[in-house]
Motif scaffolding. Sequence first.
Motif, PDB file in Angstrom:
ATOM      1  N   GLN A  33       0.811  -1.222   0.000  1.00 43.89           N
ATOM      2  CA  GLN A  33       0.000   0.000   0.000  1.00 43.89           C
ATOM      3  C   GLN A  33       0.847   1.275   0.000  1.00 43.89           C
ATOM      4  OE1 GLN A  33      -3.357   0.487   0.009  1.00 43.89           O
ATOM      5  NE2 GLN A  33      -3.947  -1.660   0.042  1.00 43.89           N
ATOM      6  N   THR A  34       1.801   1.360   0.889  1.00 44.74           N
ATOM      7  CA  THR A  34       2.601   2.580   1.021  1.00 44.74           C
ATOM      8  C   THR A  34       3.413   2.841  -0.239  1.00 44.74           C
ATOM      9  OG1 THR A  34       2.734   2.222   3.402  1.00 44.74           O
ATOM     10  CG2 THR A  34       4.325   3.744   2.442  1.00 44.74           C
ATOM     11  N   ILE A  35       4.064   1.823  -0.748  1.00 44.72           N
ATOM     12  CA  ILE A  35       4.866   1.980  -1.967  1.00 44.72           C
ATOM     13  C   ILE A  35       3.966   2.368  -3.136  1.00 44.72           C
ATOM     14  CG2 ILE A  35       6.222   0.714  -3.681  1.00 44.72           C
ATOM     15  CD1 ILE A  35       7.576  -0.721  -1.326  1.00 44.72           C
ATOM     16  N   ALA A  36       2.835   1.687  -3.267  1.00 47.23           N
ATOM     17  CA  ALA A  36       1.924   1.969  -4.379  1.00 47.23           C
ATOM     18  C   ALA A  36       1.364   3.385  -4.311  1.00 47.23           C
ATOM     19  CB  ALA A  36       0.792   0.959  -4.392  1.00 47.23           C
ATOM     20  N   SER A  37       1.196   3.903  -3.123  1.00 47.18           N
ATOM     21  CA  SER A  37       0.625   5.240  -2.967  1.00 47.18           C
ATOM     22  C   SER A  37       1.633   6.362  -3.141  1.00 47.18           C
ATOM     23  CB  SER A  37      -0.020   5.368  -1.583  1.00 47.18           C
ATOM     24  OG  SER A  37      -1.076   4.456  -1.461  1.00 47.18           O
ATOM     25  N   TYR A  38       2.838   6.165  -2.650  1.00 48.20           N
ATOM     26  CA  TYR A  38       3.794   7.278  -2.595  1.00 48.20           C
ATOM     27  C   TYR A  38       5.015   7.133  -3.505  1.00 48.20           C
ATOM     28  CZ  TYR A  38       1.023   8.391   1.471  1.00 48.20           C
ATOM     29  OH  TYR A  38      -0.031   8.683   2.297  1.00 48.20           O
ATOM     30  N   TRP A  39       5.605   5.967  -3.576  1.00 49.51           N
ATOM     31  CA  TRP A  39       6.872   5.786  -4.291  1.00 49.51           C
ATOM     32  C   TRP A  39       6.675   5.395  -5.758  1.00 49.51           C
ATOM     33  CZ3 TRP A  39       9.526   1.757  -6.655  1.00 49.51           C
ATOM     34  CH2 TRP A  39      10.893   1.954  -6.843  1.00 49.51           C
ATOM     35  N   LEU A  40       5.739   4.543  -6.024  1.00 48.72           N
ATOM     36  CA  LEU A  40       5.592   3.930  -7.339  1.00 48.72           C
ATOM     37  C   LEU A  40       5.039   4.825  -8.454  1.00 48.72           C
ATOM     38  CD1 LEU A  40       6.093   1.259  -8.790  1.00 48.72           C
ATOM     39  CD2 LEU A  40       3.843   0.485  -8.021  1.00 48.72           C
ATOM     40  N   PRO A  41       4.063   5.684  -8.208  1.00 47.77           N
ATOM     41  CA  PRO A  41       3.446   6.426  -9.319  1.00 47.77           C
ATOM     42  C   PRO A  41       4.433   7.200 -10.196  1.00 47.77           C
ATOM     43  CG  PRO A  41       2.101   6.645  -7.377  1.00 47.77           C
ATOM     44  CD  PRO A  41       3.361   5.948  -6.945  1.00 47.77           C
ATOM     45  N   ARG A  42       5.352   7.920  -9.592  1.00 49.16           N
ATOM     46  CA  ARG A  42       6.317   8.710 -10.366  1.00 49.16           C
ATOM     47  C   ARG A  42       7.212   7.791 -11.213  1.00 49.16           C
ATOM     48  NH1 ARG A  42      11.021  11.184  -7.686  1.00 49.16           N
ATOM     49  NH2 ARG A  42       9.871  10.536  -5.865  1.00 49.16           N
TER      50      ARG A  42
ATOM     51  N   LEU B 255       6.470   4.729 -12.285  1.00 46.25           N
ATOM     52  CA  LEU B 255       5.662   4.144 -13.363  1.00 46.25           C
ATOM     53  C   LEU B 255       5.479   5.136 -14.509  1.00 46.25           C
ATOM     54  CD1 LEU B 255       2.853   2.194 -11.504  1.00 46.25           C
ATOM     55  CD2 LEU B 255       4.833   1.254 -12.706  1.00 46.25           C
ATOM     56  N   ALA B 256       5.274   6.386 -14.188  1.00 45.67           N
ATOM     57  CA  ALA B 256       5.121   7.414 -15.221  1.00 45.67           C
ATOM     58  C   ALA B 256       6.399   7.543 -16.044  1.00 45.67           C
ATOM     59  CB  ALA B 256       4.747   8.753 -14.590  1.00 45.67           C
ATOM     60  N   SER B 257       7.550   7.535 -15.378  1.00 46.56           N
ATOM     61  CA  SER B 257       8.830   7.616 -16.092  1.00 46.56           C
ATOM     62  C   SER B 257       9.044   6.393 -16.963  1.00 46.56           C
ATOM     63  CB  SER B 257       9.991   7.750 -15.109  1.00 46.56           C
ATOM     64  OG  SER B 257       9.912   8.956 -14.406  1.00 46.56           O
ATOM     65  N   PHE B 258       8.736   5.221 -16.422  1.00 38.85           N
ATOM     66  CA  PHE B 258       8.893   3.982 -17.181  1.00 38.85           C
ATOM     67  C   PHE B 258       7.992   4.000 -18.413  1.00 38.85           C
ATOM     68  CE2 PHE B 258       7.968  -0.333 -18.398  1.00 38.85           C
ATOM     69  CZ  PHE B 258       9.209  -0.964 -18.321  1.00 38.85           C
ATOM     70  N   HIS B 259       6.742   4.417 -18.214  1.00 42.31           N
ATOM     71  CA  HIS B 259       5.797   4.461 -19.334  1.00 42.31           C
ATOM     72  C   HIS B 259       6.251   5.446 -20.407  1.00 42.31           C
ATOM     73  CE1 HIS B 259       2.137   4.096 -21.584  1.00 42.31           C
ATOM     74  NE2 HIS B 259       1.966   5.403 -21.531  1.00 42.31           N
ATOM     75  N   GLU B 260       6.844   6.541 -20.002  1.00 44.38           N
ATOM     76  CA  GLU B 260       7.352   7.515 -20.973  1.00 44.38           C
ATOM     77  C   GLU B 260       8.495   6.918 -21.797  1.00 44.38           C
ATOM     78  OE1 GLU B 260       9.639  11.740 -20.773  1.00 44.38           O
ATOM     79  OE2 GLU B 260       7.878  11.523 -19.493  1.00 44.38           O
ATOM     80  N   ALA B 261       9.363   6.159 -21.142  1.00 38.71           N
ATOM     81  CA  ALA B 261      10.499   5.550 -21.834  1.00 38.71           C
ATOM     82  C   ALA B 261      10.089   4.336 -22.670  1.00 38.71           C
ATOM     83  CB  ALA B 261      11.569   5.135 -20.824  1.00 38.71           C
ATOM     84  N   TYR B 262       9.088   3.584 -22.212  1.00 37.58           N
ATOM     85  CA  TYR B 262       8.653   2.354 -22.885  1.00 37.58           C
ATOM     86  C   TYR B 262       7.134   2.343 -23.041  1.00 37.58           C
ATOM     87  CZ  TYR B 262      13.308   1.122 -21.280  1.00 37.58           C
ATOM     88  OH  TYR B 262      14.653   1.129 -21.030  1.00 37.58           O
ATOM     89  N   PRO B 263       6.607   3.183 -23.912  1.00 34.66           N
ATOM     90  CA  PRO B 263       5.147   3.318 -24.015  1.00 34.66           C
ATOM     91  C   PRO B 263       4.428   2.063 -24.510  1.00 34.66           C
ATOM     92  CG  PRO B 263       6.246   4.547 -25.755  1.00 34.66           C
ATOM     93  CD  PRO B 263       7.310   4.066 -24.823  1.00 34.66           C
ATOM     94  N   ALA B 264       5.141   1.163 -25.173  1.00 31.25           N
ATOM     95  CA  ALA B 264       4.488  -0.032 -25.703  1.00 31.25           C
ATOM     96  C   ALA B 264       4.448  -1.184 -24.698  1.00 31.25           C
ATOM     97  CB  ALA B 264       5.189  -0.485 -26.982  1.00 31.25           C
TER      98      ALA B 264
ATOM     99  N   ARG C 255       2.925  -2.896 -21.564  1.00 30.67           N
ATOM    100  CA  ARG C 255       1.679  -2.838 -20.793  1.00 30.67           C
ATOM    101  C   ARG C 255       1.996  -3.116 -19.326  1.00 30.67           C
ATOM    102  NH1 ARG C 255      -0.873  -7.231 -22.201  1.00 30.67           N
ATOM    103  NH2 ARG C 255      -1.249  -8.072 -20.152  1.00 30.67           N
ATOM    104  N   LEU C 256       1.646  -2.211 -18.462  1.00 38.58           N
ATOM    105  CA  LEU C 256       1.910  -2.332 -17.031  1.00 38.58           C
ATOM    106  C   LEU C 256       0.638  -2.697 -16.286  1.00 38.58           C
ATOM    107  CD1 LEU C 256       4.035   0.908 -16.524  1.00 38.58           C
ATOM    108  CD2 LEU C 256       4.887  -1.432 -16.537  1.00 38.58           C
ATOM    109  N   SER C 257       0.797  -3.593 -15.315  1.00 39.26           N
ATOM    110  CA  SER C 257      -0.325  -3.859 -14.415  1.00 39.26           C
ATOM    111  C   SER C 257       0.218  -3.885 -12.994  1.00 39.26           C
ATOM    112  CB  SER C 257      -1.024  -5.178 -14.760  1.00 39.26           C
ATOM    113  OG  SER C 257      -0.159  -6.262 -14.546  1.00 39.26           O
ATOM    114  N   VAL C 258      -0.544  -3.298 -12.083  1.00 36.73           N
ATOM    115  CA  VAL C 258      -0.118  -3.190 -10.692  1.00 36.73           C
ATOM    116  C   VAL C 258      -1.207  -3.785  -9.807  1.00 36.73           C
ATOM    117  CG1 VAL C 258       0.526  -1.625  -8.826  1.00 36.73           C
ATOM    118  CG2 VAL C 258       1.203  -1.101 -11.183  1.00 36.73           C
ATOM    119  N   THR C 259      -0.775  -4.658  -8.903  1.00 36.79           N
ATOM    120  CA  THR C 259      -1.652  -5.216  -7.884  1.00 36.79           C
ATOM    121  C   THR C 259      -1.178  -4.677  -6.544  1.00 36.79           C
ATOM    122  OG1 THR C 259      -1.919  -7.236  -9.170  1.00 36.79           O
ATOM    123  CG2 THR C 259      -2.506  -7.348  -6.843  1.00 36.79           C
TER     124      THR C 259
END
Length: 131
Positions: free
Chosen positions: A69-78, A80-89, A91-95
């Motif tokens: 919960q803590t990582i997903a809320s505070y650490w991970l979003p930024r 994931l956004a950087s990763f998606h920008e570098a590798y837009p193709a 597909r990411l899924s987060v549980t």
Amino acid sequence: AASAAIRALESQHGVRLFNRVGRNIELAQTGHRFLPEAKAVLERAAAAHNVLEHVSQTVTGSLSIAASQTIASYWLPRRLASFHEAYPAVRLSVTIGNTRQVETNVLDGRADFGLVEGRTESDILRRARVD
């Protein structure tokens, strides 16, 4: 085109790379000396082409992440956004779950990797520090 390029090269440098014997050609002495250099240039050109081809390839696939919960809320979003920008193709899924749920998801193969701030119980999993 190749014959014209060879003639231009010979003319530019005042050398003879080939001996023309009737309808055939053979390497002249200068051609024999030049051949290793010409091969090296072609090999480097092919290597440069391969580098550009490799760089331009799009990375595709999917990546499944389990996070506490803590990582997903505070650490991970930024990140994931950087990763998606570098590798837009990709597909990411987060549980999202508690440490035990994340551990179970990774062990069961439902997640490629897990992110937790607590200790895990499994001896199979390896722990790495992430900043």
